[in-house]
Design an enzyme around this catalytic site. Structure first.
Site, PDB file in Angstrom:
ATOM      1  N   LEU A 132       4.537  -1.206  -3.589  1.00 55.13           N
ATOM      2  CA  LEU A 132       6.010  -1.964  -2.931  1.00 55.13           C
ATOM      3  C   LEU A 132       6.191  -2.884  -3.983  1.00 55.13           C
ATOM      4  O   LEU A 132       7.310  -3.377  -4.541  1.00 55.13           O
ATOM      5  CB  LEU A 132       5.152  -3.183  -2.536  1.00 55.13           C
ATOM      6  CG  LEU A 132       4.593  -3.413  -0.789  1.00 55.13           C
ATOM      7  CD1 LEU A 132       4.009  -3.574   0.062  1.00 55.13           C
ATOM      8  CD2 LEU A 132       6.025  -4.750  -0.115  1.00 55.13           C
ATOM      9  N   CYS A 133       5.970  -1.927  -5.527  1.00 52.06           N
ATOM     10  CA  CYS A 133       6.327  -2.620  -6.953  1.00 52.06           C
ATOM     11  C   CYS A 133       7.994  -1.422  -6.144  1.00 52.06           C
ATOM     12  O   CYS A 133       9.125  -1.958  -6.693  1.00 52.06           O
ATOM     13  CB  CYS A 133       5.858  -1.843  -7.692  1.00 52.06           C
ATOM     14  SG  CYS A 133       4.170  -2.335  -7.955  1.00 52.06           S
ATOM     15  N   ASP A 134       8.125  -0.235  -5.780  1.00 56.90           N
ATOM     16  CA  ASP A 134       8.801   1.286  -6.084  1.00 56.90           C
ATOM     17  C   ASP A 134      10.149   0.326  -4.920  1.00 56.90           C
ATOM     18  O   ASP A 134      11.202  -0.214  -5.105  1.00 56.90           O
ATOM     19  CB  ASP A 134       8.502   2.007  -6.067  1.00 56.90           C
ATOM     20  CG  ASP A 134       8.994   3.306  -6.683  1.00 56.90           C
ATOM     21  OD1 ASP A 134      10.834   2.812  -6.236  1.00 56.90           O
ATOM     22  OD2 ASP A 134       9.140   4.212  -6.521  1.00 56.90           O
TER      23      ASP A 134
END
Length: 215
Positions: free
Chosen positions: A148-150
């Site tokens: 989810l960061c990316d």
């Protein structure tokens, strides 16, 4: 003339997997407490660890706040430094989110480029923060991890035409406290703003020069 305030949005993530307390949100709340000075209008929010929530939340953040910059902060169990991510990736999202969901296409934007880079040069920011002896070590990465960061970073880079940044922080006390992370985040974002200001004033200078060309 009073320069209008710079609007900056900074986000952290909710808890997920083994991160029962997400150090990214702790760091962002600490940053909010410290503030970024009078000239900056700072808005913070906590992002769900869900692909579909990110898809609906991010366009509204960009539209509603019209920020000059959006900085997303996330935790990485592998990080031992405050890590500046240079780019976001479109494909490879196989890992299930907090709702046990992942995009069927395994990508962010069907028609988007494979990789989008931030307009900010993270190497420069990294060097400046490390040279300023905040007691927090900063490093640069080109792989935000295909979770989810990316996914969030890519989406923001896409929506904001590169005016986004992503900062990975280690879990709490490994080695930094929440207060340390807040301080580190403030130092990083201040350098980001300095860099943005530099590139803006260059553009303004060029525009002014062009105006003089006309009779």
């Amino acid at each position: 003339i009073m320069a209008s305030k710079k609007k900056i949005v900074v986000t952290g993530f909710e808890p997920f997997a083994e991160h029962a307390v997400n150090s990214s949100w702790v760091a962002v709340q600490e940053l909010e407490r410290l503030g970024l000075g009078e000239a900056v209008d700072l808005y913070v929010c906590e992002v769900p660890v869900e692909y579909q929530a990110v898809q609906s939340l991010l366009p509204s953040l960009w539209k509603e706040h019209q920020p000059q910059l959006v900085v997303h902060v996330g935790v990485s169990g592998l990080a031992t430094t405050v890590t500046l991510e240079q780019c976001g990736h479109n494909k490879g999202y196989k890992r299930l989110d907090n709702c046990s969901f992942c995009p069927a296409s395994q990508c962010c934007m069907e028609t988007g480029p494979d990789c989008i880079k931030s307009i900010l040069d993270m190497d420069t920011i990294c060097k400046r923060v490390n040279d300023s002896h905040t007691g927090i070590t900063v490093s640069v990465s080109k792989d935000a991890g295909r979770y989810l960061c990316d996914y969030t970073y890519y989406t923001s880079l896409y929506l904001g035409k590169g005016r986004a940044a992503f900062v990975h922080v280690p879990p709490l006390e490994k080695p930094y406290s929440g207060q340390d992370l807040g301080r580190g985040l403030k130092a990083v974002i201040q350098e980001m703003l300095n860099l943005l200001e530099g590139s803006c004033s260059e553009e303004e200078q060029r525009e002014t020069e062009h105006r003089h060309d006309k009779p």
